[in-house]
Design an enzyme around this catalytic site. Structure first.
Site, PDB file in Angstrom:
ATOM      1  NE  ARG A  59      -2.340  -4.122  -0.374  1.00 33.03           N
ATOM      2  CZ  ARG A  59      -1.784  -3.582   0.720  1.00 33.03           C
ATOM      3  NH1 ARG A  59      -0.698  -4.089   1.219  1.00 33.03           N
ATOM      4  NH2 ARG A  59      -2.337  -2.518   1.300  1.00 33.03           N
ATOM      5  N   GLY A  63       0.843  -1.204   0.000  1.00 32.49           N
ATOM      6  CA  GLY A  63       0.000   0.000   0.000  1.00 32.49           C
ATOM      7  C   GLY A  63       0.872   1.245   0.000  1.00 32.49           C
ATOM      8  NE  ARG A  67     -26.159  10.575  11.494  1.00 35.65           N
ATOM      9  CZ  ARG A  67     -27.320  10.267  12.037  1.00 35.65           C
ATOM     10  NH1 ARG A  67     -27.419   9.214  12.846  1.00 35.65           N
ATOM     11  NH2 ARG A  67     -28.400  10.994  11.796  1.00 35.65           N
ATOM     12  NE  ARG A 106     -26.311  13.091  14.776  1.00 31.68           N
ATOM     13  CZ  ARG A 106     -26.487  13.718  13.621  1.00 31.68           C
ATOM     14  NH1 ARG A 106     -25.466  14.270  13.003  1.00 31.68           N
ATOM     15  NH2 ARG A 106     -27.686  13.800  13.097  1.00 31.68           N
ATOM     16  CB  ILE A 137      -0.199   4.734   7.219  1.00 27.81           C
ATOM     17  CG1 ILE A 137      -1.190   3.610   6.933  1.00 27.81           C
ATOM     18  CG2 ILE A 137       0.092   5.542   5.972  1.00 27.81           C
ATOM     19  CD1 ILE A 137      -2.603   4.107   6.685  1.00 27.81           C
ATOM     20  CG  ASP A 138      -0.806  -0.383   8.858  1.00 30.65           C
ATOM     21  OD1 ASP A 138      -1.685   0.496   8.856  1.00 30.65           O
ATOM     22  OD2 ASP A 138      -0.847  -1.381   8.117  1.00 30.65           O
TER      23      ASP A 138
HETATM   24  O1  F6P Z   1      -0.842  -1.715   5.131  1.00 32.10           O
HETATM   25  C1  F6P Z   1      -1.273  -0.413   5.020  1.00 32.10           C
HETATM   26  C2  F6P Z   1      -2.761  -0.341   4.918  1.00 32.10           C
HETATM   27  O2  F6P Z   1      -3.046   0.995   4.642  1.00 32.10           O
HETATM   28  C3  F6P Z   1      -3.549  -0.854   6.115  1.00 32.10           C
HETATM   29  O3  F6P Z   1      -3.627   0.006   7.197  1.00 32.10           O
HETATM   30  C4  F6P Z   1      -4.891  -1.092   5.483  1.00 32.10           C
HETATM   31  O4  F6P Z   1      -5.645  -1.961   6.248  1.00 32.10           O
HETATM   32  C5  F6P Z   1      -4.517  -1.656   4.155  1.00 32.10           C
HETATM   33  O5  F6P Z   1      -3.261  -1.120   3.840  1.00 32.10           O
HETATM   34  C6  F6P Z   1      -5.498  -1.350   3.042  1.00 32.10           C
HETATM   35  O6  F6P Z   1      -5.033  -1.919   1.867  1.00 32.10           O
HETATM   36  P1  F6P Z   1      -5.620  -1.675   0.411  1.00 32.10           P
HETATM   37  O7  F6P Z   1      -5.029  -0.397  -0.113  1.00 32.10           O
HETATM   38  O8  F6P Z   1      -5.143  -2.840  -0.359  1.00 32.10           O
HETATM   39  O9  F6P Z   1      -7.108  -1.553   0.531  1.00 32.10           O
END
Ligand code: F6P
Length: 371
Positions: free
Chosen positions: A77, A16, A286, A174, A138-139
Site C-alpha cells: 500500500r 490490497g 453468532r 440462531r 473486491i470493493d
Molecule cells: O480495499 C480492499 C479491501 O479488501 C477492503 O475491502 C478492506 O477493508 C481492506 O482492503 C483490508 O485491507 P488490508 O488487507 O490492508 O487489511
C-alpha cells in the site's frame, strides 16, 4: 534479425490484492509483447519502483498464471509521495521518476483500487510519468467503470459463506451476523447478501436503525422462521453514529483508525451488532467475519474473462500510445477513460440503485425502513 521493439512498459500491482491480478498481468503482458512492446515487472507495488526491484516479463514468465490467486509481483500500500522510511514518512516521488527514466519506460501500468488510481494520477501530474491503470478491487468502488475485477470472485466466496451459514443457523435457531469487506462501499455485501438471500443487509451507505432491525428479526421469529442471516459491511454505522459523525465532521469509520498509513481495526462491527441484537431479541447470536478469505484463491470464470479482456485492451491501447487513462468496463465493452475522471472519486452504492430496490422487493431489511 532482431525483433522490432515498440517501447517498454513497467507493470505493478498495488493496494490490497484480489483474485484476477495475475490474469490481468498476463493479459497486458501477452498483448503488449504481441505488439512488440517490452514488459518489465515491478515488485511489491510502488515500493518496488522506488527500490528499483524489477524483473523482465517475457511470454514464458506470464504463462500458467491465469488461474492463480494473489499477485506474483507482490503488492503493497506504499505511495511514492508518502513512503515510510526508517520511522519517517518521506516524499520519494523524485526517486520514482528517476527509476522510471532509468528503466526507459514509456508507460507505467498500475493495477489497483482507488488509492492506486490516485497515486498513478499524481505521478503523472507531479512527476510527468505516462501511466495507464486498471480497476482492481473486491470493493467494486472505482469510478467510471461498471465493475472492477476481483469483485465477482469475492462475491462468489461471500455468497457461498452465506449459504453455508444458513444451514447451521437454521439447525440451531440462531441469528448469524456475517461481516463482509467494504469500509466505504457496500457493493460486495449487498451483492452477496442478495445472492445468498440474507434477511438483513447493512451497508455503509444506509445508516441502520438498531431497533428497526431487532423488530424485523422478532417478526421473522413470530412468523415461524427458525433463523436470521444478517450480512454487514465492515464500514456500517448506526443512525446515531451517522448523526454524531456529521456533527463532528469526522470522515473515518468509528471502527477504524489510521496510524502512520496503516489501518487499525478498533472494534469488530459485527460482534457489537450481534451482542446488541441478542440482547434486544433474546435470540442467540453468532458472528462470522469473512476477512481476507474473500481476497484469496482462484478467480471465477467471469473474472478470468474480464481480466483477460481488460488486460489485452490495455495492451492494444499501449501499442497506440494511449496513456494517462484507466481501462474501464462500459456495458459489453472495455473502454479508455481519462484518469482525471477516476482519481480521487469513490463509487459508493447510490441509495436508489436497482439492487437496493431488488433487495427491498424480496423483503430484505436494509436497516432503515424494515416494516
Ligand atoms: O480495499 C480492499 C479491501 O479488501 C477492503 O475491502 C478492506 O477493508 C481492506 O482492503 C483490508 O485491507 P488490508 O488487507 O490492508 O487489511
Amino acid at each position: 534479425m532482431a525483433k522490432k521493439t515498440n517501447g517498454t512498459i513497467g507493470i505493478l500491482t498495488a493496494g490490497g490484492d484480489c483474485p484476477g491480478l495475475n490474469a490481468v498481468i498476463r493479459g497486458v503482458a501477452k498483448a503488449a509483447l504481441h505488439y512488440g512492446i517490452r514488459v518489465i515487472g515491478i515488485r511489491d507495488g510502488f515500493r518496488g519502483l522506488i527500490e528499483n526491484r524489477t524483473l523482465p516479463l517475457d511470454s514464458q514468465a506470464v504463462s500458467g498464471i491465469l488461474t492463480q490467486g494473489g499477485t506474483f509481483l507482490g503488492s503493497s500500500r506504499d505511495k511514492p509521495h508518502k513512503m515510510p522510511v526508517g520511522g519517517k514518512v518521506v516524499d520519494m516521488t523524485n526517486v520514482a521518476v528517476r527509476n522510471y527514466k532509468k528503466l526507459k519506460l514509456d508507460c507505467l501500468v498500475c493495477l489497483g483500487g482507488n488509492g492506486t488510481q490516485k497515486t498513478a494520477f499524481r505521478l503523472h501530474q507531479r512527476g510527468g510519468l505516462n501511466v495507464l491503470t486498471l480497476p482492481k478491487t473486491i470493493d467494486n468502488d472505482v469510478a467510471e467503470t461498471d465493475i472492477t475485477f476481483g469483485f465477482d470472485s469475492a462475491m462468489a466466496i461471500a455468497t457461498e459463506a452465506i449459504d453455508r451459514l444458513h444451514t447451521t443457523a437454521t439447525s440451531h435457531q440462531r441469528i448469524i451476523v456475517v461481516e463482509i469487506m467494504g469500509h466505504d462501499a457496500g457493493w460486495l455485501c449487498l451483492g452477496a447478501g442478495i445472492a445468498g438471500g440474507a434477511d438483513v443487509i447493512l451497508i455503509p451507505e444506509i445508516p441502520y436503525d438498531l431497533e428497526a432491525v431487532a423488530r424485523h428479526l422478532t417478526r421473522r421469529r413470530k412468523a415461524g422462521k427458525r433463523f436470521s442471516l444478517i450480512a454487514v459491511a465492515e464500514g456500517i454505522i448506526s443512525r446515531e453514529e451517522a448523526k454524531a459523525r456529521e456533527a463532528a465532521k469526522r470522515i473515518e469509520s468509528p471502527f477504524i483508525a489510521e496510524s502512520g498509513g496503516t489501518r487499525l481495526v478498533q472494534e469488530p462491527v459485527a460482534s457489537r451488532l450481534a451482542r446488541q441484537l441478542q440482547q434486544l431479541t433474546g435470540v442467540e447470536a453468532r458472528v462470522t467475519s469473512l476477512g481476507h478469505v474473500q481476497r484469496g484463491g482462484t478467480p471465477t470464470p467471469f473474472d478470468r474473462l474480464l481480466c483477460t479482456r481488460l488486460g489485452t485492451k490495455a495492451g492494444e491501447l499501449l501499442a497506440q500510445g494511449r496513456y494517462n487513462i484507466m481501462v474501464g468496463v462500459r456495458g459489453t465493452e472495455c473502454v479508455p477513460v481519462p484518469l482525471a475522471k477516476v482519481a480521487g472519486i469513490k463509487r459508493v452504492v447510490p441509495t436508489n440503485h436497482p439492487w437496493i430496490k431488488t433487495a427491498r422487493l424480496v423483503e430484505t431489511c436494509l436497516g432503515d425502513d424494515c416494516e
